[in-house]
Design an enzyme around this catalytic site. Structure first.
Site, PDB file in Angstrom:
ATOM      1  N   ARG A  92     -10.707   3.595  -2.365  1.00  0.00           N
ATOM      2  CA  ARG A  92     -10.153   4.962  -1.950  1.00  0.00           C
ATOM      3  C   ARG A  92     -10.916   5.719  -1.171  1.00  0.00           C
ATOM      4  NH1 ARG A  92      -6.359  10.112  -4.365  1.00  0.00           N
ATOM      5  NH2 ARG A  92      -8.201  10.437  -4.945  1.00  0.00           N
ATOM      6  N   TYR A 131       1.184   7.937   5.932  1.00  0.00           N
ATOM      7  CA  TYR A 131       1.135   9.031   5.601  1.00  0.00           C
ATOM      8  C   TYR A 131      -0.035   9.440   6.868  1.00  0.00           C
ATOM      9  CZ  TYR A 131      -1.307   6.489   2.413  1.00  0.00           C
ATOM     10  OH  TYR A 131      -3.334   5.262   2.322  1.00  0.00           O
ATOM     11  N   GLU A 245       0.433   2.612 -10.892  1.00  0.00           N
ATOM     12  CA  GLU A 245      -0.305   1.856 -10.474  1.00  0.00           C
ATOM     13  C   GLU A 245      -1.077   1.741 -11.179  1.00  0.00           C
ATOM     14  OE1 GLU A 245      -0.980   2.074  -6.596  1.00  0.00           O
ATOM     15  OE2 GLU A 245      -2.589   0.217  -6.251  1.00  0.00           O
ATOM     16  N   HIS A 279       4.922  -0.425  -6.809  1.00  0.00           N
ATOM     17  CA  HIS A 279       3.805  -1.145  -8.454  1.00  0.00           C
ATOM     18  C   HIS A 279       4.229  -1.260  -9.684  1.00  0.00           C
ATOM     19  CE1 HIS A 279       0.641  -1.414  -5.371  1.00  0.00           C
ATOM     20  NE2 HIS A 279       0.855   0.270  -5.002  1.00  0.00           N
ATOM     21  N   ASP A 330       0.903  -4.347   1.101  1.00  0.00           N
ATOM     22  CA  ASP A 330       0.244  -2.854   0.747  1.00  0.00           C
ATOM     23  C   ASP A 330      -1.247  -2.953   1.296  1.00  0.00           C
ATOM     24  OD1 ASP A 330      -0.920  -1.051  -0.569  1.00  0.00           O
ATOM     25  OD2 ASP A 330      -0.948  -1.682  -2.374  1.00  0.00           O
TER      26      ASP A 330
HETATM   27 ZN   LIG Z   1       0.907   1.774  -1.156  1.00  0.00          ZN
END
Ligand SMILES: [Zn+2]
Length: 453
Positions: A92, A131, A245, A279, A330
């Protein structure tokens, strides 16, 4: 307007366990107006003259496929995050670095190439879980929906439909820590301001519609979940949410709220037929019951879930509970609906050491009509009269698919076998090439731009 006639060597029709040979499909503008399985021997009851002008579709023709969960900019990370160890959370951080470099123009260029890659894969509609709303530090663009508008335009240029799942993202953790660093670009302050921004936005073009998303229980405080849900309910729009997730999300939710994320969403009116949980890799048995009883959908993203070491979701158990399953690429570790679909079955085999959990027809439904429905397009994803004229033709004579029964494409084909794609009646991919985008070249250019040191 005159009809176009397509003669499919095989077509997979709704409700059929296997493809049907020799099917005449008629389309007018963006709609399917006729579906006629020919009599044995390839002759229509009405005579052969209607076949003279038919466009031949050798191979297997599927309905349009839907990619129900996408973050277009993650495509820039493909194959660049595999050095050393790590987990979802370290990946991430690398994703945030790319997010920090994007602005509306560069995001249009990147997303256009990514959506064109999807078109090559037979994807005729994408759900963009969006987002990355604001400028560096969270500053508003002159048009606060400039990034969303760029994604809508990117889909138009790439030739596919899009549901912009505009995502409410307010906090960095379940206990409400504020957004910091690159995350500041995601935030609207509170859910009311998120809704105000969205109310001011109407996507250009009939190819796009708006939906809502709750990033996760980490990112929207419990007291504001209903504001997002109510916006979606009021607009009769789809509502998506990342759910369980990672086990760490479940643990944090239990610590702060004393319940699982699924239970928290249920208590705040988030679950329901228009809702898709993305997920659902680590639900409890009670969670599966809550999702099934409310007919909430689940979007599985198997290639991302394995790439990020998330785990294997209980797909069969969820389907048996009445949960409609859809599929998403995704993070775009790969963009291949065939790989995504077969992973649903093959992951169950690894877990149970038994075969035969999902039929090929169930995999098709997840990849097509269920995905379209999850994105609010209830008139797409079936080769049926009245549905949108999306036709995806897969070769049965490639080095991968030679000798495969038509239904076996889910276990053999890749995107390289998609020969032709028709979206809303228009040919978008011909002989495996996008009719107006040099996809590989545009990907190289766009990814180089956003990953430059
Ligand atoms: Zn996602």
């Amino acid at each position: 307007m005159t009809a176009t006639r397509w003669l499919a060597e095989y077509a997979w029709l709704p409700g059929e366990a296997e493809p049907t040979p020799d099917v005449l499909v008629e389309t007018v503008h963006d709609r399917i107006t006729g579906v006629t399985p020919l009599t044995p021997g390839g002759r229509p009851d009405a005579g052969v003259e209607v076949l003279a002008d038919a466009v031949r579709l050798p191979g297997l023709t599927l309905p349009g496929l839907a990619n129900a969960h996408s973050h277009a900019f993650h495509r820039a990370l493909r194959g660049r995050t595999h050095a050393g160890r790590g987990d979802f959370w370290s990946w991430r951080d690398q994703m945030y670095a790319v997010a920090g470099r994007l602005h509306p123009d560069s995001y249009l260029t990147l997303a256009r190439a990514v959506y064109a890659e999807m078109a090559l894969a037979g994807i005729t509609c994408v759900g963009e879980f969006h987002y990355l709303h604001h400028g560096p530090g969270g500053s508003r663009y002159a048009d606060p929906n400039a990034m969303g508008a760029a994604l809508v335009e990117a889909a138009a240029q790439a030739g596919i439909r899009l549901t912009l799942l505009d995502t409410c993202y307010l906090t960095a953790s379940v206990d409400g820590r504020p957004l910091v660093g690159p995350q500041q670009r995601f935030g609207d302050g509170d859910a009311l301001r998120w809704a105000e921004r969205l109310d001011a936005f109407t996507p250009d073009g009939g190819h796009a519609r708006l939906g809502a998303a709750i990033h996760s229980v980490r990112a929207v405080p419990a007291a504001q979940l209903a504001t997002v849900a109510n916006w979606a309910h009021r607009r009769d729009a789809p509502l998506h949410v990342h759910l369980s997730e990672q086990p760490a999300e479940n643990d944090a939710c239990r610590a702060v709220h004393g319940c699982t994320p699924t239970r928290l969403l249920a208590e705040h009116g988030v679950l329901g037929r228009a809702t898709t949980a993305v997920h659902a890799t680590h639900p409890t048995s009670a969670d599966v019951g809550l999702l099934g009883d409310s007919r909430t959908g689940v979007c599985l993203c198997p290639t991302t879930e394995r790439e990020l070491a998330d785990g294997i979701g209980p797909a069969r158990r969820m389907a048996d509970a009445g949960i409609p399953l859809s599929l998403g690429s995704d993070s775009h570790a790969v963009i291949d609906p065939f790989e995504e679909a077969r992973a649903v079955e093959l992951d169950e085999r690894l877990r149970t050491r038994r075969r035969g959990h999902f039929t090929p027809a169930e995999l098709l439904t997840a990849a097509s009509s269920a995905g379209h429905a999850a994105l609010g397009w209830t008139d797409a994803g079936r080769i049926a009269v009245g549905d949108r004229a999306d036709l995806v033709t897969v070769r049965l004579d490639s080095v991968r698919t030679a000798g495969v029964t038509p239904a076996g494409v889910w276990f053999a084909a890749s995107t390289a076998d998609v020969a032709q794609v028709v979206v809303d009646g228009q040919v978008l991919v011909r002989d495996g090439r996008h009719v107006r985008v040099d996809v590989a070249q545009e990907l190289v250019t766009a990814i180089t731009e956003v990953t430059r040191a």
